[in-house]
Design a protein around this motif. Sequence first.
Motif, PDB file in Angstrom:
ATOM      1  N   ARG A 176       0.841  -1.204   0.000  1.00 18.56           N
ATOM      2  CA  ARG A 176       0.000   0.000   0.000  1.00 18.56           C
ATOM      3  C   ARG A 176       0.876   1.254   0.000  1.00 18.56           C
ATOM      4  NH1 ARG A 176      -4.376  -0.838   4.608  1.00 18.56           N
ATOM      5  NH2 ARG A 176      -2.454  -1.238   5.735  1.00 18.56           N
ATOM      6  N   TYR A 177       1.957   1.239   0.754  1.00 15.37           N
ATOM      7  CA  TYR A 177       2.864   2.386   0.763  1.00 15.37           C
ATOM      8  C   TYR A 177       3.505   2.562  -0.609  1.00 15.37           C
ATOM      9  CZ  TYR A 177       2.582   2.317   5.906  1.00 15.37           C
ATOM     10  OH  TYR A 177       2.156   2.353   7.209  1.00 15.37           O
ATOM     11  N   SER A 178       3.894   1.453  -1.212  1.00 13.20           N
ATOM     12  CA  SER A 178       4.484   1.492  -2.545  1.00 13.20           C
ATOM     13  C   SER A 178       3.475   2.055  -3.553  1.00 13.20           C
ATOM     14  CB  SER A 178       4.920   0.082  -2.952  1.00 13.20           C
ATOM     15  OG  SER A 178       5.526   0.101  -4.208  1.00 13.20           O
ATOM     16  N   PHE A 179       2.225   1.621  -3.433  1.00  9.56           N
ATOM     17  CA  PHE A 179       1.161   2.115  -4.310  1.00  9.56           C
ATOM     18  C   PHE A 179       0.992   3.618  -4.132  1.00  9.56           C
ATOM     19  CE2 PHE A 179      -3.168   3.276  -5.310  1.00  9.56           C
ATOM     20  CZ  PHE A 179      -3.407   2.618  -6.499  1.00  9.56           C
ATOM     21  N   ILE A 180       0.954   4.073  -2.900  1.00  9.55           N
ATOM     22  CA  ILE A 180       0.792   5.507  -2.624  1.00  9.55           C
ATOM     23  C   ILE A 180       1.924   6.299  -3.270  1.00  9.55           C
ATOM     24  CG2 ILE A 180       0.869   7.258  -0.808  1.00  9.55           C
ATOM     25  CD1 ILE A 180      -0.668   5.189   0.973  1.00  9.55           C
TER      26      ILE A 180
END
Length: 93
Positions: A38-42
Motif C-alpha cells: 500500500r505504501y508502494s502504491f501511494i
Amino acid sequence: MPSHSYGNGTEKSMVNHVDLAYQIKQVEDALKAVEDPRYSFILNEYIINKRYSVEDCCHMWGVSRSKFNYMKNKALEKFVGGYTGEKSTGYKG
C-alpha cells in the motif's frame, strides 16, 4: 593576449549527467525498498504518477481521509529512510 580558461564544457556536462543518473538510481532504489504494497502504491500511483485521488485510495482500502494521510506520511517516511539510508526519519505525525 589574455588566456581565458572556462574548463571543459563536455567534461562538466558528463559529470552532471552522471550525478543525475546516480540520483535517479537512488530514488528508484528507495522506491523499491518500500516493502508495504500500500505504501508502494501511494508513492508510485498517487504521488508520482497521479493516477488516483485521495478519494479513490480511501474507497479502495475502506479508510478515512485521516487514515490515508497517515499512510501517505508513513510511505514518505519509508521512502526518505531508504533514500538517506536511515531506518526512520523520526516523523511522528
